[in-house]
Design a protein around this motif. Structure first.
Motif, mmCIF file in Angstrom:
data_model
loop_
_atom_site.group_PDB
_atom_site.id
_atom_site.type_symbol
_atom_site.label_atom_id
_atom_site.label_comp_id
_atom_site.label_asym_id
_atom_site.label_seq_id
_atom_site.Cartn_x
_atom_site.Cartn_y
_atom_site.Cartn_z
ATOM 1 N N GLU A 226 34.914 46.513 33.062
ATOM 2 C CA GLU A 226 34.575 47.088 34.361
ATOM 3 C C GLU A 226 34.982 46.097 35.452
ATOM 4 N N PRO A 227 35.270 46.595 36.665
ATOM 5 C CA PRO A 227 35.721 45.701 37.740
ATOM 6 C C PRO A 227 34.779 44.533 37.993
ATOM 7 N N GLY A 228 33.463 44.777 37.997
ATOM 8 C CA GLY A 228 32.510 43.702 38.244
ATOM 9 C C GLY A 228 32.546 42.645 37.153
ATOM 10 N N THR A 229 32.652 43.079 35.911
ATOM 11 C CA THR A 229 32.724 42.140 34.786
ATOM 12 C C THR A 229 34.023 41.343 34.847
ATOM 13 N N ARG A 230 35.117 42.011 35.166
ATOM 14 C CA ARG A 230 36.416 41.344 35.260
ATOM 15 C C ARG A 230 36.403 40.275 36.356
ATOM 16 N N ARG A 231 35.704 40.565 37.420
ATOM 17 C CA ARG A 231 35.677 39.651 38.565
ATOM 18 C C ARG A 231 34.775 38.441 38.315
#
Length: 236
Positions: A194-199
């Motif tokens: 997910e974008p938040g996890t990737r960031r």
């Protein structure tokens, strides 16, 4: 007349309430083994470490006679096991299975396995069957079983660490399937995040069996507390 049986405090939870002081007058017929008599009181033989007859060691196959005085002691702790110990947990111990995996202990579990399947699996894979079902522990076919004490997962987990003192290798097993974890580069699995996890995260592990991904997410602090408590207990 019968025999007098004194049951050690650690085993009295298996006795009927009227016998909770640990002293039982038991009838004998000259044919039944001492092991059979002890189990007839509710104490599974896998929980018995030593049987003493008038102060001397005796086997469960002994045939008691009137007037004998028997002492029933619990298994020693930590209990000797194959090295390293491997476990199989029954349907009611799923939370404990996940905690054992969290600290790196080999813990198989299935929520749809009947008693015969559990016994066959434990025997074939040489796993210690962990259960709160006294009936399955009385099955002579079972090679190694243990009753898990406690009504809550915290108590049950602590009981197993105290009884078996297994080597701990935290963060090395998948809590979902018991497979082994291995580090994986972020760029290999970035498309799955997910974008938040990737960031927010850069270090990941992947289960080599089920492909599940792991990282230090929102629940990591709680999991680390469980791991640290287990380590402290293991070295207390």
């Amino acid at each position: 007349m019968g025999i007098l049986i004194e049951v050690a405090p650690d085993l009295r939870l298996f006795l009927a309430s009227r016998h909770r002081d640990g002293r039982v007058e038991a009838a004998v017929d000259g044919t039944s083994s001492l092991g059979h008599v002890v189990e007839s009181l509710g104490v599974p033989l896998p929980e018995v470490g030593t049987l003493l007859l008038d102060g001397g060691h005796v086997s469960a196959s002994h045939r008691p006679v009137d007037g004998e005085h028997v002492t029933v002691l619990a298994v020693s702790r930590p209990q000797p096991t194959p090295d390293p110990p491997r476990f199989l947990l029954d349907v009611h111990l799923g939370t404990v299975a996940r905690r054992l995996r969290l600290v790196g202990v080999d813990a198989a579990y299935g929520n749809d396995l009947d008693d015969d399947t559990l016994i066959d699996m434990a025997n074939e894979q040489r796993r210690i069957l962990l259960t709160q079902d006294r009936g399955i522990l009385r099955r002579r076919k079972l090679w190694f079983g243990a009753f898990v004490r406690g009504s809550r997962p915290d108590e049950q987990f602590d009981d197993l660490l105290d009884r078996f003192a297994p080597p701990l290798r935290p963060w090395t097993r998948c809590t979902a399937c018991n497979g082994r974890l291995a580090p994986v580069a972020k760029d290999e699995i970035e498309h799955r995040l997910e974008p938040g996890t990737r960031r927010c995260h850069d270090e990941f592990a992947r289960c080599q069996s089920c492909d599940r991904l792991y990282w230090k997410g929102a629940h990591h602090e709680r999991l680390r507390e469980i791991v640290n408590d287990a380590r402290r207990m293991r070295h207390a």
